[in-house]
Write a protein that holds these residues in place. Structure first.
Motif, short mmCIF file in Angstrom:
data_model
loop_
_atom_site.label_atom_id
_atom_site.label_comp_id
_atom_site.label_asym_id
_atom_site.label_seq_id
_atom_site.Cartn_x
_atom_site.Cartn_y
_atom_site.Cartn_z
N SER A 42 0.83 -1.21 0.00
CA SER A 42 0.00 0.00 0.00
C SER A 42 0.86 1.26 0.00
O SER A 42 0.51 2.26 -0.64
CB SER A 42 -0.92 0.03 1.22
OG SER A 42 -1.81 -1.04 1.20
N MET A 43 1.99 1.20 0.70
CA MET A 43 2.88 2.36 0.74
C MET A 43 3.49 2.64 -0.64
O MET A 43 3.58 3.78 -1.06
CB MET A 43 3.98 2.14 1.77
CG MET A 43 3.49 2.12 3.21
SD MET A 43 2.79 3.69 3.75
CE MET A 43 4.27 4.66 3.92
N VAL A 44 3.88 1.58 -1.35
CA VAL A 44 4.42 1.76 -2.70
C VAL A 44 3.33 2.34 -3.61
O VAL A 44 3.59 3.28 -4.37
CB VAL A 44 4.96 0.42 -3.26
CG1 VAL A 44 5.31 0.55 -4.74
CG2 VAL A 44 6.16 -0.04 -2.46
N GLN A 45 2.14 1.80 -3.53
CA GLN A 45 1.03 2.33 -4.32
C GLN A 45 0.77 3.79 -3.99
O GLN A 45 0.50 4.60 -4.89
CB GLN A 45 -0.25 1.52 -4.07
CG GLN A 45 -0.23 0.15 -4.67
CD GLN A 45 -1.52 -0.58 -4.38
OE1 GLN A 45 -1.95 -0.69 -3.22
NE2 GLN A 45 -2.15 -1.08 -5.42
N LEU A 46 0.84 4.13 -2.73
CA LEU A 46 0.60 5.50 -2.29
C LEU A 46 1.64 6.45 -2.89
O LEU A 46 1.29 7.52 -3.39
CB LEU A 46 0.61 5.59 -0.77
CG LEU A 46 0.48 7.00 -0.18
CD1 LEU A 46 -0.83 7.64 -0.60
CD2 LEU A 46 0.61 6.95 1.34
N VAL A 47 2.90 6.08 -2.84
CA VAL A 47 3.96 6.93 -3.38
C VAL A 47 3.72 7.18 -4.87
O VAL A 47 3.79 8.32 -5.34
CB VAL A 47 5.35 6.32 -3.13
CG1 VAL A 47 6.43 7.06 -3.91
CG2 VAL A 47 5.68 6.34 -1.64
N VAL A 48 3.41 6.14 -5.62
CA VAL A 48 3.14 6.28 -7.05
C VAL A 48 1.91 7.16 -7.29
O VAL A 48 1.93 8.06 -8.15
CB VAL A 48 2.97 4.90 -7.72
CG1 VAL A 48 2.50 5.03 -9.16
CG2 VAL A 48 4.27 4.12 -7.66
N SER A 49 0.88 6.95 -6.50
CA SER A 49 -0.34 7.76 -6.64
C SER A 49 -0.08 9.23 -6.33
O SER A 49 -0.60 10.11 -7.02
CB SER A 49 -1.44 7.24 -5.71
OG SER A 49 -1.89 5.99 -6.12
N LEU A 50 0.72 9.49 -5.32
CA LEU A 50 1.03 10.87 -4.97
C LEU A 50 1.87 11.53 -6.05
O LEU A 50 1.66 12.71 -6.38
CB LEU A 50 1.74 10.93 -3.63
CG LEU A 50 0.88 10.59 -2.41
CD1 LEU A 50 1.73 10.39 -1.18
CD2 LEU A 50 -0.18 11.65 -2.18
N GLU A 51 2.81 10.78 -6.62
CA GLU A 51 3.61 11.33 -7.72
C GLU A 51 2.70 11.71 -8.89
O GLU A 51 2.86 12.78 -9.48
CB GLU A 51 4.67 10.32 -8.18
CG GLU A 51 5.82 10.17 -7.22
CD GLU A 51 6.87 9.18 -7.70
OE1 GLU A 51 8.05 9.44 -7.43
OE2 GLU A 51 6.50 8.15 -8.33
N ASN A 52 1.75 10.86 -9.19
CA ASN A 52 0.81 11.14 -10.29
C ASN A 52 -0.13 12.28 -9.95
O ASN A 52 -0.39 13.16 -10.79
CB ASN A 52 0.01 9.89 -10.66
CG ASN A 52 0.87 8.83 -11.30
OD1 ASN A 52 1.87 9.12 -11.95
ND2 ASN A 52 0.51 7.58 -11.10
N GLU A 53 -0.66 12.27 -8.76
CA GLU A 53 -1.63 13.29 -8.33
C GLU A 53 -1.03 14.70 -8.36
O GLU A 53 -1.68 15.65 -8.77
CB GLU A 53 -2.12 12.97 -6.92
CG GLU A 53 -3.04 14.00 -6.31
CD GLU A 53 -4.43 14.03 -6.92
OE1 GLU A 53 -5.11 15.06 -6.78
OE2 GLU A 53 -4.85 13.02 -7.54
N PHE A 54 0.21 14.82 -7.93
CA PHE A 54 0.83 16.14 -7.82
C PHE A 54 1.86 16.42 -8.92
O PHE A 54 2.51 17.46 -8.90
CB PHE A 54 1.48 16.29 -6.44
CG PHE A 54 0.48 16.33 -5.33
CD1 PHE A 54 -0.28 17.47 -5.10
CD2 PHE A 54 0.25 15.22 -4.54
CE1 PHE A 54 -1.22 17.51 -4.09
CE2 PHE A 54 -0.70 15.24 -3.52
CZ PHE A 54 -1.44 16.40 -3.30
N ASN A 55 1.98 15.48 -9.85
CA ASN A 55 2.92 15.64 -10.96
C ASN A 55 4.33 15.94 -10.43
O ASN A 55 4.97 16.91 -10.83
CB ASN A 55 2.46 16.73 -11.93
CG ASN A 55 3.18 16.63 -13.25
OD1 ASN A 55 3.60 15.55 -13.66
ND2 ASN A 55 3.35 17.75 -13.92
N ILE A 56 4.76 15.10 -9.50
CA ILE A 56 6.08 15.22 -8.89
C ILE A 56 6.80 13.89 -9.04
O ILE A 56 6.19 12.89 -9.43
CB ILE A 56 6.00 15.60 -7.39
CG1 ILE A 56 5.19 14.55 -6.60
CG2 ILE A 56 5.42 17.00 -7.22
CD1 ILE A 56 5.16 14.77 -5.10
#
Length: 84
Positions: A42-56
């Motif tokens: 879940s943590m790995v998924q979260l990091v990827v999702s946050l990168e996508n969400e904030f374009n970072i």
């Protein structure tokens, strides 16, 4: 702190959790693993999702587990990556 950004972070945590979380479950001092039950996947998924969400993009040296475990630290890292 920009409430819109905070709300977006919270939504990504809820989306990537294996548990039924509510916004009120997530606090600024909360631990995503101990308090919210996120596991390593879940943590790995979260990091990827946050990168996508904030374009970072988090650099490899930033991907230390402790940088993402606490909500407050996670929020600070995202705020440092984006322009408000």
């Amino acid at each position: 702190m920009n409430k819109l950004i905070s709300d977006r972070i919270v939504q990504q945590i809820i989306k990537n959790s294996q548990m039924s979380l509510k916004e009120t479950d997530i606090t600024s001092n909360g631990d995503l693993i101990d308090d919210l039950g996120l596991d390593s996947f879940s943590m790995v998924q979260l990091v990827v999702s946050l990168e996508n969400e904030f374009n970072i993009e988090f650099e490899l040296d930033e991907l230390d587990f402790e940088n993402f475990r606490k909500y407050k630290v996670l929020e600070e890292r995202i705020l440092n990556k984006i322009e408000i």
